[in-house]
Design an enzyme around this catalytic site. Structure first.
Site, PDB file in Angstrom:
ATOM      1  N   GLU A  60       4.478  -5.489   6.415  1.00  0.00           N
ATOM      2  CA  GLU A  60       3.061  -5.494   6.058  1.00  0.00           C
ATOM      3  C   GLU A  60       2.810  -6.415   4.865  1.00  0.00           C
ATOM      4  OE1 GLU A  60       1.456  -1.781   4.562  1.00  0.00           O
ATOM      5  OE2 GLU A  60      -0.542  -2.317   5.268  1.00  0.00           O
ATOM      6  N   GLU A 120       0.088  -5.539  -5.407  1.00  0.00           N
ATOM      7  CA  GLU A 120       1.075  -4.571  -4.906  1.00  0.00           C
ATOM      8  C   GLU A 120       2.447  -5.176  -4.643  1.00  0.00           C
ATOM      9  OE1 GLU A 120      -0.329  -1.743  -1.934  1.00  0.00           O
ATOM     10  OE2 GLU A 120      -2.370  -2.219  -2.498  1.00  0.00           O
ATOM     11  N   GLU A 165      -6.488   3.457   7.754  1.00  0.00           N
ATOM     12  CA  GLU A 165      -5.778   3.743   6.500  1.00  0.00           C
ATOM     13  C   GLU A 165      -6.708   3.348   5.368  1.00  0.00           C
ATOM     14  OE1 GLU A 165      -1.521   2.694   4.507  1.00  0.00           O
ATOM     15  OE2 GLU A 165      -3.073   1.175   4.546  1.00  0.00           O
TER      16      GLU A 165
HETATM   17  C1  LER Z   1      -0.575   0.028   0.788  1.00  0.00           C
HETATM   18  O1  LER Z   1      -1.598  -0.680   0.169  1.00  0.00           O
HETATM   19  C2  LER Z   1      -0.672  -0.045   2.248  1.00  0.00           C
HETATM   20  O2  LER Z   1      -1.475  -0.766   2.782  1.00  0.00           O
HETATM   21  C3  LER Z   1       0.234   0.808   3.071  1.00  0.00           C
HETATM   22  O3  LER Z   1       0.020   0.593   4.438  1.00  0.00           O
HETATM   23  C4  LER Z   1       1.701   0.577   2.852  1.00  0.00           C
HETATM   24  O4  LER Z   1       2.318   1.185   1.877  1.00  0.00           O
HETATM   25 MN    MN Z   2      -1.778  -0.652   5.016  1.00  0.00          MN
END
Ligand code: LER
Ligand code: MN
Length: 275
Positions: free
Chosen positions: A153, A159, A247
């Site tokens: 990802e 991050e 998410e």
């Molecule tokens: C964190 O920002 C994120 O997008 C999650 O999917 C992975 O830790």
């Molecule tokens: Mn994510």
């Protein structure tokens, strides 16, 4: 395209980007009732989980597990793969292997986001990028032996300091040379790091295996200014068949955010893809 939702697994007390409230069983039941097709859960330590119970709970609700999310290995326990701290690396790798074993048992993919660590944590080494490639390749080979796919990802600059966008994701995967590794693109990160979200999706191409959805402010779709019409037109045009999973920040509350997201996704995902 299939709608999915990210929830905290039974062993995650606080995962800041997960939806749905209640016990794990209640979350699974709510996801199925709302019309989600897959549930991806944040995991912390599979050693403390009842694997058979988790599998049965999800299967009995008629849901799939597209992937197991590893962000809380880092978020809760500080584990990461790219670091100069050998003991931390050893513990992170050991835990990641156990997550891969769990994913093999569930028939799921494993995402690697924050778990990968940071190049700057390697300190003064000659070629930190190659060290990162080697460490992730080692994990990917373990997964390949168990028939598990890894989704890398890309993360925004706040991050992680490597793999910020789709094009860098492709470059990293090509350097790894593992055909069980693809990309998970998260619209929130893409909005910050990809020159264009639509172009980023196209750059991922056949390596696009999973998508995380949120609006520009990381709230439920419709809360910000994400260009959804052209994003979904691009995904359709690419014949993307994978999951689009919610998410996001659980606001105004974890159930309302999940409900509003699935209502929004119905505009773009046909009913025959949802069942
Ligand atoms: C964190 O920002 C994120 O997008 C999650 O999917 C992975 O830790
Ligand atoms: Mn994510």
């Amino acid at each position: 395209m299939k709608p999915g939702v990210v929830v905290n697994g039974p062993d995650v007390i606080y995962g800041p980007l997960a939806l749905l409230s209640g016990t794990f069983e209640e979350k699974v039941a709510k996801a199925a009732r709302m019309g989600y097709r897959g549930i991806e859960f944040m995991v912390r330590d599979p050693a403390g989980l009842d694997w058979a119970w988790v599998k049965a709970t999800i299967q009995n609700a008629g849901l799939e597990v597209p992937q197991v999310v590893t962000g809380e290995l880092f978020g809760a326990d500080g584990l990461c793969l790219v670091t100069a701290d050998d003991d931390l690396y050893r513990r992170a790798e050991e835990r990641t292997r156990l997550v891969i074993d769990l994913a093999a048992y569930l028939g799921a993919m494993v995402n690697i986001g924050r778990l990968r660590g940071q190049l700057r944590l390697l300190g003064d080494v000659a070629d930190p990028y190659s060290v990162a490639v080697e460490r992730l390749r080692k994990v990917a080979l373990y997964a390949a032996e168990r028939g598990v796919k890894i989704t890398l990802e890309p993360l925004n600059r706040y991050e992680s300091d490597f793999i910020p966008n789709a094009i860098e994701g492709r470059r990293f995967i090509e350097a790894m040379g593992c055909d069980n590794v693809g990309l998970m693109l998260d619209l929130f990160h893409m909005n910050i790091e990809d020159a264009s979200i639509e172009e980023g999706l196209r750059q991922a191409g056949d390596l696009l295996w999973h998508v995380h959805i949120a609006d520009t402010n990381r709230r439920y779709p419709g809360s910000g200014h994400m260009p959804y019409d052209s994003i979904f037109a691009t995904l359709r045009d690419m014949n993307y068949q994978g999951y689009v999973s919610a998410e996001m920040l659980p606001l105004p509350d974890p159930d309302t955010a999940a409900q509003r997201t699935i209502e929004f996704l119905r505009r773009y995902i046909q009913s025959d893809e949802r069942r």
